[in-house]
Design a protein around this motif. Sequence first.
Motif, PDB file in Angstrom:
ATOM      1  N   GLY A 279       0.851  -1.176   0.000  1.00 46.12           N
ATOM      2  CA  GLY A 279       0.000   0.000   0.000  1.00 46.12           C
ATOM      3  C   GLY A 279       0.889   1.228   0.000  1.00 46.12           C
ATOM      4  O   GLY A 279       1.913   1.269  -0.687  1.00 46.12           O
TER       5      GLY A 279
ATOM      6  N   ASN B  57      -4.361   8.343   5.003  1.00 46.38           N
ATOM      7  CA  ASN B  57      -5.410   7.598   5.688  1.00 46.38           C
ATOM      8  C   ASN B  57      -4.846   6.250   6.139  1.00 46.38           C
ATOM      9  O   ASN B  57      -5.217   5.193   5.645  1.00 46.38           O
ATOM     10  CB  ASN B  57      -6.608   7.409   4.760  1.00 46.38           C
ATOM     11  CG  ASN B  57      -7.724   6.619   5.422  1.00 46.38           C
ATOM     12  OD1 ASN B  57      -7.803   6.532   6.648  1.00 46.38           O
ATOM     13  ND2 ASN B  57      -8.581   6.029   4.603  1.00 46.38           N
ATOM     14  N   ALA B  58      -3.890   6.322   7.061  1.00 45.94           N
ATOM     15  CA  ALA B  58      -3.212   5.130   7.570  1.00 45.94           C
ATOM     16  C   ALA B  58      -3.129   5.224   9.085  1.00 45.94           C
ATOM     17  O   ALA B  58      -3.137   6.316   9.655  1.00 45.94           O
ATOM     18  CB  ALA B  58      -1.817   5.018   6.968  1.00 45.94           C
TER      19      ALA B  58
ATOM     20  N   ASP C  22     -11.650  -4.072   2.964  1.00 46.41           N
ATOM     21  CA  ASP C  22     -11.141  -3.180   1.923  1.00 46.41           C
ATOM     22  C   ASP C  22      -9.846  -2.480   2.348  1.00 46.41           C
ATOM     23  O   ASP C  22      -9.396  -1.542   1.684  1.00 46.41           O
ATOM     24  CB  ASP C  22     -12.188  -2.132   1.542  1.00 46.41           C
ATOM     25  CG  ASP C  22     -12.560  -1.235   2.715  1.00 46.41           C
ATOM     26  OD1 ASP C  22     -12.266  -1.612   3.867  1.00 46.41           O
ATOM     27  OD2 ASP C  22     -13.138  -0.155   2.463  1.00 46.41           O
ATOM     28  N   ARG C  23      -9.235  -2.959   3.441  1.00 54.41           N
ATOM     29  CA  ARG C  23      -7.990  -2.373   3.933  1.00 54.41           C
ATOM     30  C   ARG C  23      -6.876  -3.420   3.952  1.00 54.41           C
ATOM     31  O   ARG C  23      -7.134  -4.623   3.906  1.00 54.41           O
ATOM     32  CB  ARG C  23      -8.177  -1.813   5.346  1.00 54.41           C
ATOM     33  CG  ARG C  23      -9.280  -0.778   5.484  1.00 54.41           C
ATOM     34  CD  ARG C  23      -8.836   0.586   5.069  1.00 54.41           C
ATOM     35  NE  ARG C  23      -7.874   1.156   6.026  1.00 54.41           N
ATOM     36  CZ  ARG C  23      -7.346   2.366   5.886  1.00 54.41           C
ATOM     37  NH1 ARG C  23      -7.656   3.126   4.830  1.00 54.41           N
ATOM     38  NH2 ARG C  23      -6.485   2.839   6.779  1.00 54.41           N
TER      39      ARG C  23
ATOM     40  N   THR D 229      -3.371  -4.819   6.060  1.00 56.87           N
ATOM     41  CA  THR D 229      -2.761  -4.848   7.388  1.00 56.87           C
ATOM     42  C   THR D 229      -1.345  -5.377   7.275  1.00 56.87           C
ATOM     43  O   THR D 229      -1.113  -6.417   6.645  1.00 56.87           O
ATOM     44  CB  THR D 229      -3.566  -5.737   8.354  1.00 56.87           C
ATOM     45  OG1 THR D 229      -4.916  -5.263   8.418  1.00 56.87           O
ATOM     46  CG2 THR D 229      -2.956  -5.723   9.743  1.00 56.87           C
TER      47      THR D 229
ATOM     48  N   SER E 136      -4.472  -9.209   3.668  1.00 57.77           N
ATOM     49  CA  SER E 136      -5.522  -8.552   2.890  1.00 57.77           C
ATOM     50  C   SER E 136      -6.754  -9.447   2.873  1.00 57.77           C
ATOM     51  O   SER E 136      -6.652 -10.680   2.866  1.00 57.77           O
ATOM     52  CB  SER E 136      -5.055  -8.269   1.457  1.00 57.77           C
ATOM     53  OG  SER E 136      -4.727  -9.466   0.778  1.00 57.77           O
TER      54      SER E 136
ATOM     55  N   ASP F 102      -2.505  -0.234   9.574  1.00 57.29           N
ATOM     56  CA  ASP F 102      -3.774  -0.337   8.876  1.00 57.29           C
ATOM     57  C   ASP F 102      -3.685   0.634   7.692  1.00 57.29           C
ATOM     58  O   ASP F 102      -3.531   1.848   7.893  1.00 57.29           O
ATOM     59  CB  ASP F 102      -4.917   0.036   9.824  1.00 57.29           C
ATOM     60  CG  ASP F 102      -6.231   0.191   9.088  1.00 57.29           C
ATOM     61  OD1 ASP F 102      -6.570  -0.695   8.292  1.00 57.29           O
ATOM     62  OD2 ASP F 102      -6.916   1.212   9.304  1.00 57.29           O
ATOM     63  N   LEU F 103      -3.803   0.116   6.479  1.00 56.26           N
ATOM     64  CA  LEU F 103      -3.451   0.883   5.295  1.00 56.26           C
ATOM     65  C   LEU F 103      -4.505   0.805   4.200  1.00 56.26           C
ATOM     66  O   LEU F 103      -5.174  -0.225   4.050  1.00 56.26           O
ATOM     67  CB  LEU F 103      -2.127   0.330   4.700  1.00 56.26           C
ATOM     68  CG  LEU F 103      -0.930   0.263   5.645  1.00 56.26           C
ATOM     69  CD1 LEU F 103       0.075  -0.759   5.127  1.00 56.26           C
ATOM     70  CD2 LEU F 103      -0.303   1.637   5.803  1.00 56.26           C
ATOM     71  N   PRO F 104      -4.626   1.858   3.402  1.00 56.43           N
ATOM     72  CA  PRO F 104      -5.492   1.775   2.211  1.00 56.43           C
ATOM     73  C   PRO F 104      -4.780   0.990   1.116  1.00 56.43           C
ATOM     74  O   PRO F 104      -3.553   0.847   1.140  1.00 56.43           O
ATOM     75  CB  PRO F 104      -5.671   3.244   1.812  1.00 56.43           C
ATOM     76  CG  PRO F 104      -4.404   3.891   2.259  1.00 56.43           C
ATOM     77  CD  PRO F 104      -4.025   3.195   3.538  1.00 56.43           C
ATOM     78  N   HIS F 105      -5.553   0.494   0.162  1.00 49.88           N
ATOM     79  CA  HIS F 105      -4.952  -0.196  -0.991  1.00 49.88           C
ATOM     80  C   HIS F 105      -4.220   0.797  -1.870  1.00 49.88           C
ATOM     81  O   HIS F 105      -4.577   1.978  -1.952  1.00 49.88           O
ATOM     82  CB  HIS F 105      -6.038  -0.895  -1.801  1.00 49.88           C
ATOM     83  CG  HIS F 105      -6.450  -2.216  -1.204  1.00 49.88           C
ATOM     84  ND1 HIS F 105      -5.840  -3.410  -1.507  1.00 49.88           N
ATOM     85  CD2 HIS F 105      -7.433  -2.517  -0.288  1.00 49.88           C
ATOM     86  CE1 HIS F 105      -6.438  -4.393  -0.837  1.00 49.88           C
ATOM     87  NE2 HIS F 105      -7.386  -3.873  -0.086  1.00 49.88           N
TER      88      HIS F 105
END
Length: 233
Positions: A38, A162-163, A183-184, A186, A211, A230-233
Amino acid sequence: MITLRPSQERGHAEHGWLKSHHSFSFAEYYDPQHMGFGPLRVINDDWIAPAMGFGTHPHQNMEIITYVLEGAIAHKDSMGNGSTIRPGNVQYMSAGTGVRHSEFNPANNEHTRLLQIWIQPDQLGGEPLYGEKEFSREEKQGRLRLVVSGDGADGSIKIRQNARLQIGLFDAEQKQEVALAKDRLTYVHVARGELQVNGMALKEGDAVMMSAEEKLVLEQGKQAEVLVFDLPH
């Protein structure tokens, strides 16, 4: 899906005064299969010799987080900040349009060990920013403590992405389960000790990429210190 990233498969650099393990491609270490996860771009496990360090150098468009495990690091930057970061402190620098800084081990008789973390921002440019906060062992003992986030929740340091980064200390019977959003992404990095992550036995330096998983289970720690992203794609 859970993918193991064993400690021994990380990149390694030896410069005499600096020993470093790279979880992702960095400097002379290049692995097209591990360019990041990510927006998480760098986790360097650095050991810095006494009275040595990184001279003044530039950064741009990167969220930089420093977490000291042992010893201390003295920081100075072009924004006018100067401080000494010790274990328990989380330091944040948003490079934005550009910043210069230096980092040195101020001790003459002990090494410094730290994790340097780079996260790509959700927007380029912007005024450089600096932040620093101490999180006690009690806040992290047997549970995950939010230390970095995109919204500054729960007293965490706010970053331009947004993490979320949580840090916990787990030993013996201490256990935590965390529900995960499908949808996140890790990323779990064991900085020290040993820990079971979703039934997988991890040791110091090991990590897992997750994921589309429903939950994260941390248990059976042996003096473990763990970082959970915790991360966005």
